[in-house]
Write a protein that holds these residues in place. Sequence first.
Motif, PDB file in Angstrom:
ATOM      1  N   THR A   1       0.832  -1.201   0.000  1.00 57.00           N
ATOM      2  CA  THR A   1       0.000   0.000   0.000  1.00 57.00           C
ATOM      3  C   THR A   1       0.860   1.242   0.000  1.00 57.00           C
ATOM      4  OG1 THR A   1      -0.081   0.043   2.402  1.00 57.00           O
ATOM      5  CG2 THR A   1      -1.818  -1.180   1.288  1.00 57.00           C
ATOM      6  N   PHE A   2       0.203   2.374  -0.275  1.00 51.59           N
ATOM      7  CA  PHE A   2       0.883   3.661  -0.195  1.00 51.59           C
ATOM      8  C   PHE A   2       1.194   3.996   1.251  1.00 51.59           C
ATOM      9  CE2 PHE A   2      -1.118   5.649  -4.210  1.00 51.59           C
ATOM     10  CZ  PHE A   2      -0.115   5.091  -4.959  1.00 51.59           C
ATOM     11  N   ASN A   3       2.194   4.817   1.433  1.00 53.81           N
ATOM     12  CA  ASN A   3       2.483   5.352   2.760  1.00 53.81           C
ATOM     13  C   ASN A   3       1.328   6.212   3.227  1.00 53.81           C
ATOM     14  OD1 ASN A   3       4.941   4.203   2.938  1.00 53.81           O
ATOM     15  ND2 ASN A   3       6.116   6.097   2.897  1.00 53.81           N
TER      16      ASN A   3
ATOM     17  N   GLY B   1      12.787   0.442  -6.992  1.00 48.67           N
ATOM     18  CA  GLY B   1      11.360   0.701  -7.123  1.00 48.67           C
ATOM     19  C   GLY B   1      10.713   1.003  -5.794  1.00 48.67           C
ATOM     20  N   GLY B   2       9.447   1.419  -5.840  1.00 46.89           N
ATOM     21  CA  GLY B   2       8.713   1.710  -4.617  1.00 46.89           C
ATOM     22  C   GLY B   2       8.221   0.438  -3.950  1.00 46.89           C
ATOM     23  N   TYR B   3       7.268  -0.231  -4.595  1.00 46.78           N
ATOM     24  CA  TYR B   3       6.722  -1.498  -4.109  1.00 46.78           C
ATOM     25  C   TYR B   3       6.658  -2.482  -5.280  1.00 46.78           C
ATOM     26  CZ  TYR B   3       4.882   0.987   0.029  1.00 46.78           C
ATOM     27  OH  TYR B   3       4.741   1.739   1.169  1.00 46.78           O
ATOM     28  N   PRO B   4       6.769  -3.775  -5.018  1.00 45.14           N
ATOM     29  CA  PRO B   4       6.669  -4.769  -6.096  1.00 45.14           C
ATOM     30  C   PRO B   4       5.214  -5.071  -6.446  1.00 45.14           C
ATOM     31  CG  PRO B   4       7.137  -5.885  -4.041  1.00 45.14           C
ATOM     32  CD  PRO B   4       7.167  -4.402  -3.734  1.00 45.14           C
TER      33      PRO B   4
ATOM     34  N   TRP C   1       6.385   5.190  -1.604  1.00 42.40           N
ATOM     35  CA  TRP C   1       6.201   5.865  -2.878  1.00 42.40           C
ATOM     36  C   TRP C   1       6.949   7.201  -2.924  1.00 42.40           C
ATOM     37  CZ3 TRP C   1       5.105   2.644  -6.251  1.00 42.40           C
ATOM     38  CH2 TRP C   1       4.095   1.699  -6.124  1.00 42.40           C
ATOM     39  N   PHE C   2       7.346   7.698  -1.789  1.00 42.09           N
ATOM     40  CA  PHE C   2       8.020   9.000  -1.797  1.00 42.09           C
ATOM     41  C   PHE C   2       8.976   9.093  -0.622  1.00 42.09           C
ATOM     42  CE2 PHE C   2       8.340  13.688  -1.493  1.00 42.09           C
ATOM     43  CZ  PHE C   2       8.629  13.973  -2.823  1.00 42.09           C
TER      44      PHE C   2
ATOM     45  N   ARG D   1      12.034   5.628  -8.688  1.00 39.55           N
ATOM     46  CA  ARG D   1      11.688   6.547  -7.592  1.00 39.55           C
ATOM     47  C   ARG D   1      12.611   7.763  -7.607  1.00 39.55           C
ATOM     48  NH1 ARG D   1       6.996   6.520  -6.348  1.00 39.55           N
ATOM     49  NH2 ARG D   1       6.811   5.401  -8.297  1.00 39.55           N
ATOM     50  N   PHE D   2      12.114   8.867  -7.040  1.00 39.16           N
ATOM     51  CA  PHE D   2      12.946  10.041  -6.818  1.00 39.16           C
ATOM     52  C   PHE D   2      14.080   9.693  -5.856  1.00 39.16           C
ATOM     53  CE2 PHE D   2       9.478  13.423  -7.727  1.00 39.16           C
ATOM     54  CZ  PHE D   2       9.943  13.572  -9.027  1.00 39.16           C
TER      55      PHE D   2
END
Length: 342
Positions: free
Chosen positions: A3-5, A169-172, A204-205, A229-230
């Motif tokens: 999930t997103f933060n 990456g952020g999440y798989p 995600w950030f 990702r940034f």
Amino acid sequence: MSTFNSFSPSRRTVLKGVGAGAALAMTGGFAGRAFAADPIKVAAVYTVPVEQQWVSRIHKAANAAKERGDIEYVFSENTANTDYERVLREYCEAGHKLILGEVFGVEDAARTVAADYPDVAFLAGSSFKPDAEKAPNFATFDNYIQDASYLTGLIAGAMTKSKNIGMVGGYPIPEVNRLMNAFIAGVKESAPDTKFQVAFIGSWFDPPKAKETAFAQIDAGADLLYAERFGVSDAAKERKVLAVGNVIDTQKDYPDTVVASALWHFEPTLDHAIAQVKAGAFKAEDYGVYSFMKNGGCSLAPLGSFDGKVPAEVMAKVAEKEKAIKDGTLTIEIDDKEPKSS
């Protein structure tokens, strides 16, 4: 699924006139309504800042539609998952006709709200497909930019000297995995013996964490990084290795670092939704195809300062593959499986 933060409930927001006291009465069935030439009231609920890559593309397309006079646009950013449903309901009560957002961590809540407001169109970023029976007004989209990601892989394979590429990456989850896998496929066409280091930061950030992860991959031999990702391109710049961008074009910010980028264009997705709402024909459908290259949903960014530095034969192959993708004679595989280090 990941999930997103969750972010702090304190957020910069544009909730003008929103709230129970600002509720507007809505009458008539959704399917039979038409909005003529008047601008549609559109609201977006984002769980991250609008500067974040993925959301920035939605925000950009919405502002373009606003400037054309097609929509009125307001948004909330940094909305915590625990606050998401309340904000959605406030926008619905305020009379917005189209609601945008990413619901990866709040899927059930978003679909519940949609069911409670059948006269409102919902267009949500989601790993799941629409369900016409349970939520006929809830359409889903995703960044299916595997076509452009594959092309960046062709270039990356020609530019890595160590044949060792790091990927952060952020999440798989599917929307990340499919882009990484398409990139890997492109690299292997140019340099079959390339090894890959794959890592996910669980956010995600979080640029500092992404940067730190990228440093570790460089220390392990990577001379090119896939910047999902940034923060990754910052690491590449500091260590003087190359990077490939994702979703947005950062070449001007990293002229000696970012060799290529896969761009996502949300405009075809949003424009289709606007047309459907105006026609009174919005329904639960999968908007993913509007991100395909043949539909104008993605592209390879200009190489900028790397123009002329990528081998000519590789760029000729890229042009050939791009043409084939656009005319439908080449289909890039959509592989949602989690990529692994090799």
